[in-house]
Scaffold this motif. Structure first.
Motif, PDB file in Angstrom:
ATOM      1  N   VAL A 123       0.239   1.896  -4.115  1.00 39.75           N
ATOM      2  CA  VAL A 123      -0.061   2.977  -3.168  1.00 39.75           C
ATOM      3  C   VAL A 123      -1.142   2.522  -2.203  1.00 39.75           C
ATOM      4  CG1 VAL A 123      -0.901   5.354  -2.950  1.00 39.75           C
ATOM      5  CG2 VAL A 123       0.637   4.733  -4.829  1.00 39.75           C
ATOM      6  N   VAL A 124      -2.181   1.876  -2.714  1.00 39.08           N
ATOM      7  CA  VAL A 124      -3.281   1.394  -1.864  1.00 39.08           C
ATOM      8  C   VAL A 124      -2.751   0.340  -0.890  1.00 39.08           C
ATOM      9  CG1 VAL A 124      -5.497   0.186  -1.852  1.00 39.08           C
ATOM     10  CG2 VAL A 124      -5.063   1.976  -3.539  1.00 39.08           C
ATOM     11  N   ALA A 136       4.017   8.102  15.503  1.00 35.23           N
ATOM     12  CA  ALA A 136       2.820   8.605  14.837  1.00 35.23           C
ATOM     13  C   ALA A 136       3.173   9.654  13.797  1.00 35.23           C
ATOM     14  CB  ALA A 136       1.855   9.180  15.861  1.00 35.23           C
ATOM     15  N   THR A 137       4.188  10.439  14.047  1.00 36.40           N
ATOM     16  CA  THR A 137       4.573  11.480  13.101  1.00 36.40           C
ATOM     17  C   THR A 137       5.121  10.838  11.839  1.00 36.40           C
ATOM     18  OG1 THR A 137       5.200  12.848  14.997  1.00 36.40           O
ATOM     19  CG2 THR A 137       5.944  13.582  12.855  1.00 36.40           C
ATOM     20  N   ARG A 186       4.338   9.493   6.287  1.00 33.11           N
ATOM     21  CA  ARG A 186       4.273   8.456   5.241  1.00 33.11           C
ATOM     22  C   ARG A 186       2.879   8.382   4.643  1.00 33.11           C
ATOM     23  NH1 ARG A 186       6.769   4.136   2.946  1.00 33.11           N
ATOM     24  NH2 ARG A 186       5.582   2.215   2.814  1.00 33.11           N
ATOM     25  N   ALA A 187       1.812   8.468   5.461  1.00 29.73           N
ATOM     26  CA  ALA A 187       0.434   8.419   4.971  1.00 29.73           C
ATOM     27  C   ALA A 187       0.155   9.634   4.082  1.00 29.73           C
ATOM     28  CB  ALA A 187      -0.537   8.367   6.129  1.00 29.73           C
ATOM     29  N   ARG A 229       0.485  10.848  -3.403  1.00 30.48           N
ATOM     30  CA  ARG A 229       0.725   9.996  -4.587  1.00 30.48           C
ATOM     31  C   ARG A 229      -0.581   9.469  -5.145  1.00 30.48           C
ATOM     32  NH1 ARG A 229       2.909   9.023  -8.949  1.00 30.48           N
ATOM     33  NH2 ARG A 229       3.469   6.891  -9.430  1.00 30.48           N
ATOM     34  N   LEU A 230      -1.538   9.088  -4.281  1.00 28.17           N
ATOM     35  CA  LEU A 230      -2.846   8.595  -4.712  1.00 28.17           C
ATOM     36  C   LEU A 230      -3.630   9.688  -5.438  1.00 28.17           C
ATOM     37  CD1 LEU A 230      -4.603   6.066  -4.692  1.00 28.17           C
ATOM     38  CD2 LEU A 230      -5.578   6.838  -2.522  1.00 28.17           C
ATOM     39  N   LYS A 231      -3.546  10.947  -4.912  1.00 27.99           N
ATOM     40  CA  LYS A 231      -4.224  12.066  -5.582  1.00 27.99           C
ATOM     41  C   LYS A 231      -3.611  12.306  -6.968  1.00 27.99           C
ATOM     42  CE  LYS A 231      -6.068  15.002  -1.948  1.00 27.99           C
ATOM     43  NZ  LYS A 231      -6.015  16.336  -1.371  1.00 27.99           N
ATOM     44  N   ALA A 232      -2.284  12.220  -7.066  1.00 24.60           N
ATOM     45  CA  ALA A 232      -1.616  12.403  -8.368  1.00 24.60           C
ATOM     46  C   ALA A 232      -2.056  11.320  -9.347  1.00 24.60           C
ATOM     47  CB  ALA A 232      -0.106  12.392  -8.183  1.00 24.60           C
ATOM     48  N   LEU A 233      -2.150  10.096  -8.839  1.00 22.24           N
ATOM     49  CA  LEU A 233      -2.628   9.000  -9.698  1.00 22.24           C
ATOM     50  C   LEU A 233      -4.076   9.233 -10.129  1.00 22.24           C
ATOM     51  CD1 LEU A 233      -1.086   5.878  -7.895  1.00 22.24           C
ATOM     52  CD2 LEU A 233      -0.444   6.814 -10.127  1.00 22.24           C
TER      53      LEU A 233
END
Length: 195
Positions: A16-17, A33-34, A39-40, A46-50
């Protein structure tokens, strides 16, 4: 609670990183940009879930460690209690071994003499096989022998006293007989002039 070592760790966040780094790189400068923003957002979600999974795993492992520490402390406390009890019992055993009982100073018949002289009931196989029972039996036999010896000694003393008394009585009887004979002789030698 037993230590559990099979807990699943959260997935590695490196992918993810790396995805976020890739979005920030110059290769995505010409993209929409959208699309990059979507995607970001997905990568951040996903990073918060991890991160949540990591925090949950950390709490779980902390609880497991705390439970294991508690079990270990309880076991250690139990060990300390057993060691204290062991030391206490060892001191009590040593006190008992140091205890000077009068039976240790009592001269006893030798084991051979005991086996020769003691009654059959005092030297049964059960008694002879048990050191404590044998000592009790030997002490009992010694007591009976001493009592018998004291009775014999007392009997001899009384017999000697009776012989002495009998000799004195015989002497008194003889002396009384002699005195009576002299008195009779004197009485016969005195003239009776009362006529």
């Amino acid at each position: 609670m037993p230590l559990q070592t099979t807990h699943v760790l959260p997935p590695n966040p490196d992918a993810v990183v790396d995805g976020l780094r890739d979005l920030a790189s110059s290769s995505y400068l010409n993209h929409d940009a959208t699309t990059i923003h979507i995607r970001a957002g997905a990568l951040f979600a996903r990073l918060k879930a991890l991160n949540r999974a990591c925090n949950t795993a950390t709490r779980t492992h902390k609880q497991i460690a705390a439970d294991a520490r508690h079990d270990m402390d309880q076991t250690h406390l139990g060990l300390q209690n057993f060691l204290y009890e062991k030391r206490h019992l060892e001191r009590e055993i040593e006190k008992c071994r140091q205890f000077a009982s009068i039976y240790q100073d009592v001269p006893l018949y030798s084991l051979e003499e005991f086996l020769e002289r003691a009654p059959e009931s005092s030297r049964t196989p059960d008694i002879l096989d048990n050191e404590h029972a044998l000592m009790l039996s030997r002490l009992s036999f010694e007591l009976l022998e001493r009592q018998r010896y004291d009775l014999l000694k007392q009997s001899k003393t009384q017999a000697a006293t009776m012989d002495n008394v009998k000799a004195q009585i015989d002497l008194l009887v003889k002396t009384a007989t002699d005195v009576q004979k002299r008195v009779s002789d004197l009485a016969e030698s005195i003239p009776t002039t009362l006529s």
